[in-house]
Design a protein around this motif. Structure first.
Motif, short mmCIF file in Angstrom:
data_model
loop_
_atom_site.label_atom_id
_atom_site.label_comp_id
_atom_site.label_asym_id
_atom_site.label_seq_id
_atom_site.Cartn_x
_atom_site.Cartn_y
_atom_site.Cartn_z
N PRO A 126 -7.12 -2.63 2.55
CA PRO A 126 -8.06 -2.57 1.02
C PRO A 126 -7.93 -3.79 0.48
CG PRO A 126 -7.49 -0.30 1.33
CD PRO A 126 -6.30 -1.08 2.18
N THR A 127 -8.98 -3.73 -0.04
CA THR A 127 -9.40 -4.62 -1.65
C THR A 127 -8.39 -4.25 -2.69
OG1 THR A 127 -10.88 -6.05 -0.77
CG2 THR A 127 -10.63 -6.91 -2.89
N PRO A 128 -7.12 -4.96 -3.42
CA PRO A 128 -6.89 -4.65 -4.78
C PRO A 128 -8.12 -4.16 -5.73
CG PRO A 128 -6.11 -6.81 -4.44
CD PRO A 128 -6.76 -6.43 -3.51
N SER A 129 -7.82 -3.27 -6.38
CA SER A 129 -8.36 -2.21 -7.59
C SER A 129 -8.52 -3.87 -8.62
CB SER A 129 -8.09 -1.37 -7.86
OG SER A 129 -7.56 -1.50 -8.68
N CYS A 165 0.87 -0.96 0.38
CA CYS A 165 0.00 -0.05 0.41
C CYS A 165 0.57 1.67 0.04
CB CYS A 165 -0.59 -0.15 1.78
SG CYS A 165 -0.24 -0.33 2.79
N ARG A 191 -4.00 2.07 -3.55
CA ARG A 191 -4.77 2.16 -2.07
C ARG A 191 -3.70 2.46 -1.27
NH1 ARG A 191 -4.08 -2.86 -3.72
NH2 ARG A 191 -1.58 -3.39 -3.17
N GLU A 192 -4.61 2.95 -0.48
CA GLU A 192 -3.68 3.86 1.13
C GLU A 192 -3.51 2.87 2.06
OE1 GLU A 192 -5.91 7.15 2.02
OE2 GLU A 192 -5.87 8.22 0.14
N CYS A 193 -2.89 2.62 3.01
CA CYS A 193 -2.36 2.31 3.49
C CYS A 193 -3.66 2.52 5.14
CB CYS A 193 -0.90 2.67 4.41
SG CYS A 193 -0.09 1.20 3.07
#
Length: 908
Positions: A850-853, A834, A840-842
């Motif tokens: 977060p779930t990866p895009s 992240c 994706r922010e930590c």
């Protein structure tokens, strides 16, 4: 006898007596050498070894010294005063003396010496004896080329009578003593090649009787020219290749006696003063390789006695070639190359009927130029017009006669055909017609041009298609350098004559098998027939016929079968490049006989073999490329077996094979050339020996260098000359497993490291941060886990390309330094990562992420495969492609790799 007869007889007797007495009184008494000086000379001789190998074409003069009953004044090299018998001159130049000389030498008992010449002996790096100061009567002292060293002793100040001092090629390596400026009797001063340092005493130029001063080839000697007055007696001034700088004073025009002025390879700048045209006796003028600017002074046309003019290498010289130079009717040498001269060559040049050498290479000269104009200069031997904007034309006049040239350089002159005047040339040694627009076949009449003299022929970078009715073996019996690469040549390979040492015909469309007639080309140092369509097997003769062959390049053909197994012992091969063919089988063990081998490229073939660890015993091997073959098995560990360690290896490419097992940590500990590339291991170019041989043989500055294609910073390009400071490892696209060993951190000079597309596990070792010269790091498509070490962002200051994609890395991507320049493609495919540059922010309040895009997970996402291929997925080193390449194919290993070129950052 009557008295009338007796008186005249008496007068006759008296007259004869008087004549005899007069004759006897007019003869000088026999001169005998003084006993003490005879003994001193004999002891001086006995203090040396007579080394006839160091005589420099002379003879051991002292061999006859000491013969019983022979007066020393008659010994070779000894001169005595005719009245007193004392030794006043000693000429032992080139006398084969070898040994040390010091102040205790009996030489310094010869206190009446006026002339001393010890040049061209070998005094074994002795210091210049301070006892020279005892010889206060000296007017002439020559110690040149005598292998002396150390500072000029201060005692030399006692030699105030000196008229001539020559210390050239003596290793002084110190400043010039200021006392030289006190030698009011000095007429000639030679200090060439002495390693002089510091500022040259300005007052020396003002010595009242000084006529000759030569300081050339002292690169650390600085200084500038003073103001000169009309009473100055200088005739000869040479300061070539020194650190003299500043502007030339206008008062240089006051040197009315000047005949020889050599100021080349210095750091002079500013305008060339027009007053140079005021030197009526000047015969030699060298202003080359400085920083002069502006126009070439038209007043140089006033130097009507000038026979040598060199203005080359002043890249701030602009404007036109002064037509006034046509007034220099005694000129034999005119060098204008490497400037920014414009306009055309003035037609008045044809007035220089004594001209032998003309060179205007590397300028901005242009216009249509009739090359036949130069043929009107009957004495012209060397003509160089290359790298300008000329459109050369040549009249088709079969009756044209004129200059018989020796060297012709017409590179990049927009020629569309072979100049007609070449038909009549019988003395050519060098002919360069490269980089023109010459089409079709090489005409048959060229096979009869200078067949007994031509030694250098460059026809590369044209559109030639073949040879019109040439013999199988090319006809020039003394040809040594032949360059035919980058044309459209078809048919079979032309066989060079026996004399050829350098033959390149790469990048053409030649086909068929490599002819066995190459066996007779036993003088070859360099053979490059790469990038053609040759088929069949590699002839055995290429592995064992030439004892001189150093470079063998057969890459990018359709050669099949095994690599020849007959590599003979004692060969001098330094480069073997067989890459990008269809070679099969194993690597023959006879390659062990190539003890001088530095570069071995077998990449992109069909070789099936285990890792050839036995190549590690080759003591000079620098580069090993085995990529894109069918090598298999483990690499092995030299620390647990008797494997050789590749002591000088610095580039290795094993990518695109079937290697397995763990990474060879033992080798990473032993590859010392990748650990420390200091001055002892670093060399400027591979082919120094071949370059020197070619220059000596051809007297031209041509050389051949190794080359290799390497993907650097995301772009494939060819490195025409691989500097020895490059260090790279590419093990990508194999099946290596286990962890990356910490020993990789030993290889501190690595610039390129690629372990992508393997089965590596564990974390990224912090030891990689020790590789502070690293520019490219590829670890994508493995099973690596854990955090990215913070040390990578803080210590890898030169990192420009990074690919960690498609692993199992987690946590915050380190920020700062180079890491802020990388794009998201360097990190994607790691769901646990992240932070920037990912979207994706930590999450700091929990352990979840977060779930990866969708565009960051899975396979290639939306990235264009062409962009991918520009990155560092598999294979940093391909060793096959020329120039900048766009890959049109989609290799599976590449399509499984994501990498993107970041914004580049130059080293500061």
């Amino acid at each position: 006898m009557t008295p009338s007869f007796a008186f005249p007889c008496f007068l006759l007797i008296v007259a004869l007596f008087q004549f005899t007495a007069f004759s006897s009184s007019s003869e000088q008494p026999a001169v005998v050498c003084h006993r003490d000086e005879r003994l001193a000379l004999k002891q001086f001789k006995e203090s040396f070894i007579i080394d006839k190998h160091a005589c420099a074409g002379s003879y051991p003069k002292v061999d006859s010294w000491g013969s019983e009953g022979v007066d020393c004044c008659s010994w070779d090299g000894v001169e005595c005063d005719q009245m007193t018998g004392v030794v006043i001159g000693l000429d032992l130049s080139g006398a084969c003396l070898y040994g040390s000389i010091n102040s205790s030498s009996t030489l310094f008992r010869l206190l009446h010496l006026q002339k001393l010449n010890l040049a061209h002996n070998h005094f074994n790096h002795s210091a210049i004896p301070s006892a020279l100061g005892n010889l206060s009567m000296l007017t002439y002292l020559n110690l040149s080329s005598s292998v002396l060293s150390g500072q000029i002793p201060s005692e030399i100040s006692k030699l105030y009578r000196l008229s001539s001092l020559d210390l050239s090629s003596v290793d002084v390596s110190s400043p010039v003593p200021s006392v030289l400026a006190n030698f009011s009797s000095l007429k000639t001063l030679y200090l060439d090649g002495c390693g002089l340092q510091g500022m040259f005493p300005l007052a020396t130029f003002q010595l009242p009787r000084l006529e000759t001063i030569s300081l050339s080839d002292n690169s650390n000697l600085t200084g500038y020219l003073p103001e000169f007055n009309s009473s100055n007696q200088l005739k000869f001034l040479a300061i070539w290749h020194t650190g003299f700088s500043g502007e030339l004073p206008a008062s240089i025009g006051n040197l009315n006696s000047m005949e020889y002025l050599e100021l080349g390879s210095c750091s002079f700048r500013g305008l060339v003063p027009s007053t140079l045209g005021n030197l009526p006796n000047l015969k030699f003028l060298d202003l080359s390789i400085n920083f002069f600017r502006g126009s070439v002074p038209a007043t140089l046309g006033n130097l009507t006695r000038l026979n040598y003019l060199d203005l080359q290498g002043n890249q701030y010289f602009t404007g036109f070639i002064p037509p006034e130079l046509a007034n220099l009717t005694k000129l034999t040498h005119l060098d204008l190359q490497q400037n920014k001269l414009q306009g055309s060559v003035p037609s008045s040049i044809r007035g220089l009927q004594k001209l032998e050498y003309f060179n205007c290479d590397y300028n901005r000269l242009g216009d249509i130029l009739d090359v036949d104009t130069f043929l009107e200069l009957k004495n012209l031997q060397n003509l160089f017009l290359s790298w300008n904007h000329f459109y050369l034309v040549s009249r088709n006049n079969s009756n044209s006669t004129g200059a018989q040239l020796v060297d012709i350089g017409l590179r990049d002159c927009h020629l569309r055909e072979f100049p007609y005047f070449l038909r009549n040339q019988r003395r050519l040694q060098l002919l360069d017609l490269s980089s023109n627009n010459i089409e079709d076949q090489i005409p048959h009449w060229m096979s009869k041009v200078s067949v007994e003299t031509l030694s250098f022929l460059d026809l590369s970078n044209n559109s030639l298609t073949g040879f019109d009715d040439f013999p199988v073996v090319l006809p020039w019996s003394k040809l040594q350098f032949l360059k035919l690469d980058s044309n459209s040549l078809q048919g079979s390979l032309p066989v060079p004559p026996l004399s050829t040492v350098f033959y390149t015909i790469s990048n053409n469309s030649l086909s068929g098998e490599i002819p066995h007639q190459l066996r007779s080309a036993s003088s070859l140092f360099v053979l490059d027939i790469s990038q053609n369509n040759f088929s069949g097997n590699i002839p055995l003769c290429l592995s064992n016929s030439s004892k001189y062959l150093s470079v063998l390049k057969l890459r990018s053909n359709n050669l099949q079968g095994p690599i020849p197994s007959g590599w003979s012992s004692g060969n001098r091969l330094r480069m073997i490049d067989l890459g990008r063919n269809k070679l099969q089988g194993r690597i023959p063990k006879s390659l062990m006989e190539c003890r001088m081998l530095e570069h071995l490229d077998l990449g992109n073939n069909r070789i099936r073999d285990a890792f050839p660890s036995w190549l590690g015993s080759l003591p000079e091997l620098n580069i090993l490329i085995l990529s894109s073959n069918a090598f298999y098995g483990t690499i092995g560990d030299p620390t647990s077996s008797n494997l050789a360690v590749f002591p000088k290896l610095r580039v290795i490419d094993l990518s695109h094979n079937r290697f397995n097992g763990t990474l060879p940590s033992g080798y990473f500990e032993k590859w010392i050339s990748m650990a420390s590339l200091d001055g002892k291991n670093s060399q400027a170019a591979y082919m120094d020996e071949i370059s020197d041989m070619l220059i000596n043989a051809l007297q031209v500055s041509r050389s051949y260098s190794y080359s290799m294609t390497i993907t650097n910073k995301g772009t494939e390009m060819q490195y025409p000359k691989i500097i020895r400071t490059l260090a790279a490892i590419d093990f990508s696209c194999n099946s290596f497993e286990g962890e990356i060993p910490e020993s990789i951190g030993n290889l501190k000079e690595l610039q390129l490291l690629n372990f992508s597309n393997n089965n590596l596990v564990g974390g990224i070792p912090k030891a990689i941060a020790n590789l502070n010269n690293l520019e490219t790091l590829g670890l994508s498509r493995n099973e690596l886990e854990g955090r990215i070490p913070l040390e990578l962002s803080s210590q890898l200051n030169f990192l420009e390309v990074l690919n960690l994609s498609y692993n199992h890395l987690t946590g915050l991507i380190p920020q700062g330094q180079q890491f802020e320049t990388f794009e998201s493609s360097s990190f994607e495919g790691n769901p646990g990562l992240c932070g920037k540059p990912l979207l994706r922010e930590c999450i700091t309040n929990s352990g979840s992420l977060p779930t990866p895009s969708s565009e960051e997970s899975g396979s290639l996402g939306g990235l264009d495969w062409k962009v991918i291929l520009l990155g560092y997925g598999c294979g940093f080193l391909f060793g096959t492609l020329i120039g900048h390449v766009v890959i049109k194919k989609k290799p599976a290993c590449f399509l499984n790799t994501v990498s993107k070129t970041p914004a580049t950052r130059q080293r500061s």
